[in-house]
Design a protein around this motif. Structure first.
Motif, PDB file in Angstrom:
ATOM      1  N   SER A 173       1.963   3.889 -12.939  1.00  0.00           N
ATOM      2  CA  SER A 173       3.376   4.381 -13.408  1.00  0.00           C
ATOM      3  C   SER A 173       4.164   3.263 -13.997  1.00  0.00           C
ATOM      4  N   GLY A 174       4.191   2.074 -13.561  1.00  0.00           N
ATOM      5  CA  GLY A 174       5.043   1.115 -13.712  1.00  0.00           C
ATOM      6  C   GLY A 174       4.792   0.120 -14.912  1.00  0.00           C
ATOM      7  N   LEU A 175       3.597   0.361 -15.548  1.00  0.00           N
ATOM      8  CA  LEU A 175       3.017  -0.356 -16.653  1.00  0.00           C
ATOM      9  C   LEU A 175       4.320  -0.579 -17.880  1.00  0.00           C
ATOM     10  N   PHE A 176       4.821   0.522 -18.356  1.00  0.00           N
ATOM     11  CA  PHE A 176       5.616   0.436 -19.336  1.00  0.00           C
ATOM     12  C   PHE A 176       7.010  -0.075 -19.138  1.00  0.00           C
ATOM     13  N   GLU A 177       7.303  -0.067 -17.696  1.00  0.00           N
ATOM     14  CA  GLU A 177       8.633  -0.531 -17.181  1.00  0.00           C
ATOM     15  C   GLU A 177       8.357  -2.036 -17.035  1.00  0.00           C
ATOM     16  N   LEU A 178       7.220  -2.533 -16.846  1.00  0.00           N
ATOM     17  CA  LEU A 178       6.987  -3.849 -17.030  1.00  0.00           C
ATOM     18  C   LEU A 178       7.302  -4.404 -18.134  1.00  0.00           C
ATOM     19  N   LEU A 179       6.664  -3.885 -19.276  1.00  0.00           N
ATOM     20  CA  LEU A 179       6.752  -4.156 -20.887  1.00  0.00           C
ATOM     21  C   LEU A 179       8.134  -3.943 -21.292  1.00  0.00           C
ATOM     22  N   ARG A 180       8.984  -3.305 -20.433  1.00  0.00           N
ATOM     23  CA  ARG A 180      10.295  -2.879 -21.290  1.00  0.00           C
ATOM     24  C   ARG A 180      10.295  -2.084 -22.198  1.00  0.00           C
ATOM     25  N   VAL A 181       9.398  -1.077 -22.263  1.00  0.00           N
ATOM     26  CA  VAL A 181       9.149  -0.252 -23.453  1.00  0.00           C
ATOM     27  C   VAL A 181       9.354   1.306 -23.016  1.00  0.00           C
ATOM     28  N   GLN A 182      10.077   1.888 -23.570  1.00  0.00           N
ATOM     29  CA  GLN A 182      10.426   3.237 -23.284  1.00  0.00           C
ATOM     30  C   GLN A 182       9.963   4.261 -24.487  1.00  0.00           C
ATOM     31  N   PRO A 183       9.459   5.435 -24.270  1.00  0.00           N
ATOM     32  CA  PRO A 183       9.353   6.485 -25.099  1.00  0.00           C
ATOM     33  C   PRO A 183      10.440   6.864 -25.989  1.00  0.00           C
TER      34      PRO A 183
END
Length: 804
Positions: free
Chosen positions: A118-128
């Motif tokens: 669940s936190g992979l995109f948060e790690l990358l700081r990329v949001q939909p």
């Protein structure tokens, strides 16, 4: 300094052709270096394009038996690493899967997908850009399946519909709700188009189910070594707690580029850097020789400056400013050439599956490298000529009519530079020759396969709807008959593995030759095919007949073996009618199969890997695999029948996507694209190096001959013939070529061993390649020496004696 620059510009304007020659040489040398560094920077060094991208790392398991392997980890191990790690901001994970996206009102399509924590995109700081990202609740046990779409899927499949959020679709026959759309161009980690949440399932909770690749982000100030030590403690504890599944289990933390672009990829780009470094050194040696000759002509000018009070340091600065200015001008021209070369390389590899985040473009790092290379090159090729020019005897240099000679020292130095150039050129041309021979060998590997006008597409039958062998057999039988009826289709066949895509390996035994020990049984690569497969490839069976439609069913087991198979195991007898049987994963024997034909050899492994065993084909009825490749030989453009084939598949199963559509020729060419692209690059660099070396020896011999004009005139006046004058001039050049050739071939013998893993069916010390390189460079050097030699032999003795 401004005065030095102005004077350098005036000097260059006074000798435009000399200046142009230097700028052209440096443009090639610095240009190819900037080009390759741009590529290497993108593949090996440039941080990922996310905030804190330089701190993103990969964590993988290790085993002593696989020291270079990047092993996946289990979900429970990920949880243990998360709890113990303090060096990381986050630890997230993913694993790839093929996603069949189906729904009513839209044709099914197959995409590359990834199941992510669940936190992979948060790690990358990329949001939909639309909807929401995954949350911690999406990772809990019992959570509903949700997906995020790539921007391309949203645009092409749904026409950028803003109401797509909340729609339920089926991903591999499992309902999933669309909760978000990712930004345009985002395809992390490689080229994914769909991301699905990971939920805690019974299968994932098993310690030996190692499916995940871990992505971590170090805290600011933390090092990879520190994180490695921290996780190693956890790995040791897991060895003790779970000895069955974690024996010798270790963990490694490495940079993202090391994991994703390591091995042969890293090696080939580093070899390219070494190759262009050689080109730059050759260019610098060439320019140094040119400046050395020019410095001798400027001895009187420099002597006057010294006589008027200029210090040696002041003159050195002036000459170095000239050389550095030349380097930057040449580099600027090279930078323009480099941009074109980078664009060409980017187009050449755009369809070979490179990760989306690798963008071959110039950035500030590349510009800094360019500036550094230009500065160092200017000093490198300018320093020795400047020192030579300022080492003068005023009394002798200012005498009217004194010879502008630099003495033996400058002659020895020029000769050493020529030897150096030829040494490097030999190494480069040898490496290029080995790569080109590998490319030609790779093409020859598939020469017996007629891949033109053959449409290739893959189909994978989901087990939920095609659970029995009978249902799978029925589907492919119906599809083959429908495909054969398409206008323009001449032949159709199915096969599990096309040439160059690999095979399964199974152990077998021959009837009458039992081998009790399973490990001692021979192995063969096994493919599954329908009748007509070899005919479609344009290959006539050497002996025997093709499969019939019913073969492969119980009681009608049959097999076709390759020529290599027959030669290796039936060299003394006719194999037709003999029987063999394979063994399953539990070492239980399968039914005996009768050999009905011998087929030509087909290379099943890609050119970068050795084929581990001979190949055998069994009828599709014998295995009824889910995934097969459908091939169709057509009368005209094969890709024009893609839509018709897709319609036939949809009529059989409206939820079944057709994917990996390409020509068979295109599929096979992808097996050796790297040999073609990188072989071409090596060859281009080698040709540049050879040209520079030839020009270098021409310039040295021509200058040396000019210095000996009076001596040659005396020899001619005393009766020397043209042949003796030519021999006199060639003597020095051939000696330098011989020394450079000897040193170069010796260096190539050792250095080319670094390329061993990149070559196909050619030894790094291949005598044919070494011989061709030796002859080619010898002829180039001889031609360069002959021009000034023939000119000298035609001198008018009276004109020559008037010199000086």
């Amino acid at each position: 300094m401004l005065q030095d620059i102005r004077y350098a510009v005036r000097t260059m304007n006074q000798h435009p052709w000399f200046t142009a020659a230097i700028i052209g040489t440096l443009a090639l040398g610095i240009g190819v270096n900037t080009t390759v560094f741009t590529l290497v920077n993108a593949v090996l060094f440039k941080p990922l394009p996310f905030p804190g991208g330089d701190r993103i790392v990969m964590v993988h398991a290790t085993l002593p038996t696989e020291p270079n392997g990047n092993m996946s980890v289990s979900y429970p191990d990920l949880q243990d690493f998360r709890q113990a790690a303090t060096s990381f901001e986050r630890l997230e994970a993913y694993y790839g899967f093929a996603a069949n996206l189906t729904e009513s009102g839209n044709p099914p399509e197959r995409y590359r997908g990834a199941r992510i924590t669940s936190g992979l995109f948060e790690l990358l700081r990329v949001q939909p850009v639309l909807g929401r990202a995954l949350t911690a609740s999406d990772e809990k046990a019992g959570a509903e399946s949700v997906i995020l779409l790539g921007y391309g899927v949203w645009k092409d499949r749904y026409g950028r519909d803003p109401n797509i959020i909340g729609r339920t679709v089926r991903v591999n026959d499992t309902p999933a709700a669309i909760v978000g759309v990712m930004p345009e161009g985002f395809k992390f980690p490689q080229n994914e188009d769909i991301w699905r949440n990971v939920t805690t399932e019974e299968q994932l909770e098993k310690r030996n189910n190692r499916s995940f690749l871990i992505v971590g982000k170090l805290k600011p100030g933390q090092t990879i070594g520190g994180a490695q030590s921290e996780l190693a403690i956890v790995a040791t504890r897991l060895q003790q707690q779970f000895p069955d599944s974690h024996k010798n289990y270790g963990v490694a933390v490495r940079t993202f580029h090391e994991v994703m672009n390591g091995g042969p990829i890293r090696l080939v780009f580093l070899l390219l850097m070494g190759a262009v470094a050689f080109v730059l050194l050759i260019a610098c040696a060439n320019v140094a020789n040119m400046l050395l000759g020019r410095a001798l002509a400027r001895r009187r000018e420099i002597s006057i400056r010294v006589a008027m009070g200029a210090s040696r340091g002041r003159i050195l600065r002036q000459l170095l400013v000239e050389s550095v200015l030349l380097a930057f001008i040449g580099g600027a021209v090279g930078l323009l050439l480099s941009q074109s070369a980078v664009d060409a390389f980017s187009k050449a590899v755009e369809n070979v599956g490179k990760p989306y985040w690798i963008q071959f473009e110039m950035d500030y790092t590349v510009f800094a490298y360019f500036a550094g290379v230009s500065l160092v090159s200017g000093i490198l090729f300018g320093l020795v000529p400047a020192l030579q020019a300022t080492r003068i005897d005023l009394n002798d240099a200012l005498k009217e009519g004194s010879k502008a000679s630099g003495g033996r020292r400058s002659g020895y130095f020029s000769g050493a530079l020529v030897v150096f150039q030829f040494t490097l050129a030999v190494v480069l041309l040898t490496a290029a020759g080995l790569m080109i021979r590998s490319f030609l060998n790779a093409q020859q590997e598939f020469a017996n396969v007629r891949g033109e006008k053959v449409l290739h597409a893959r189909i994978n039958l989901p087990a939920s709807r095609y659970a029995t062998p009978e249902s799978r057999r029925q589907f492919y039988e119906n599809l083959l008959s429908r495909a054969a009826a398409i206008p323009g289709a001449n032949e159709v066949a199915t096969v599990s593995n096309i040439p160059g895509s690999g095979t399964g390996l199974d152990r077998f035994e021959i009837e009458g030759q039992p081998i009790p020990e399973h490990e001692n049984r021979p192995v063969a690569g096994v493919i599954t095919s329908s009748p007509g497969y070899y005919s479609l490839l344009g290959m006539a069976l050497i002996q025997g007949r093709d499969f019939t439609a019913s073969e492969g069913l119980p009681g009608k087991e049959a097999i076709i073996i390759s020529r290599e198979f027959a030669t290796k195991f039936f060299s003394q007898v006719n194999p037709i009618g003999r029987k063999i049987r394979f063994f399953d994963d539990q070492r239980a024997p399968k039914p005996w199969m009768t050999i009905v034909a011998i087929a030509p050899d087909i290379r099943m492994s890609d050119p970068g890997r050795a084929q581990r065993g001979p190949v055998a084909a069994i009828p599709y009825n014998a295995t009824s695999q889910n995934g097969m490749a459908l091939m169709m030989r057509t009368a005209g453009d094969s890709t024009a029948l893609t839509s018709a084939l897709r319609r036939e598949v949809q009529q059989l199963d409206g939820e079944l996507p057709l994917f990996d559509v390409n020509t068979l020729e295109g599929k096979m060419q992808r097996n050796y694209w790297h040999l073609r692209v990188f072989g071409t690059l090596f060859l281009a660099f080698a040709v540049i190096a050879m040209g520079m070396a030839a020009v270098g020896i021409y310039a040295v011999i021509a200058h040396a001959t000019g210095q000996r004009t009076r001596e040659i005139g005396v020899r001619l006046a005393l009766g020397a013939g043209p042949a003796s004058i030519i021999g006199l001039v060639l003597q020095r050049g051939l000696a330098q070529i011989g020394i450079g050739m000897t040193l170069g071939l010796t260096a190539a013998y050792f250095l080319c061993r670094l390329m061993a893993t990149l070559l196909l069916k050619v030894s790094p010390s291949d005598p044919f390649t070494f011989g061709i390189v030796g002859v080619t460079l010898s002829l180039a050097g001889l031609a360069a020496c002959l021009i000034p030699a023939r000119r000298a032999s035609r001198l008018d003795p009276l004109e020559a004696l008037r010199q000086e």
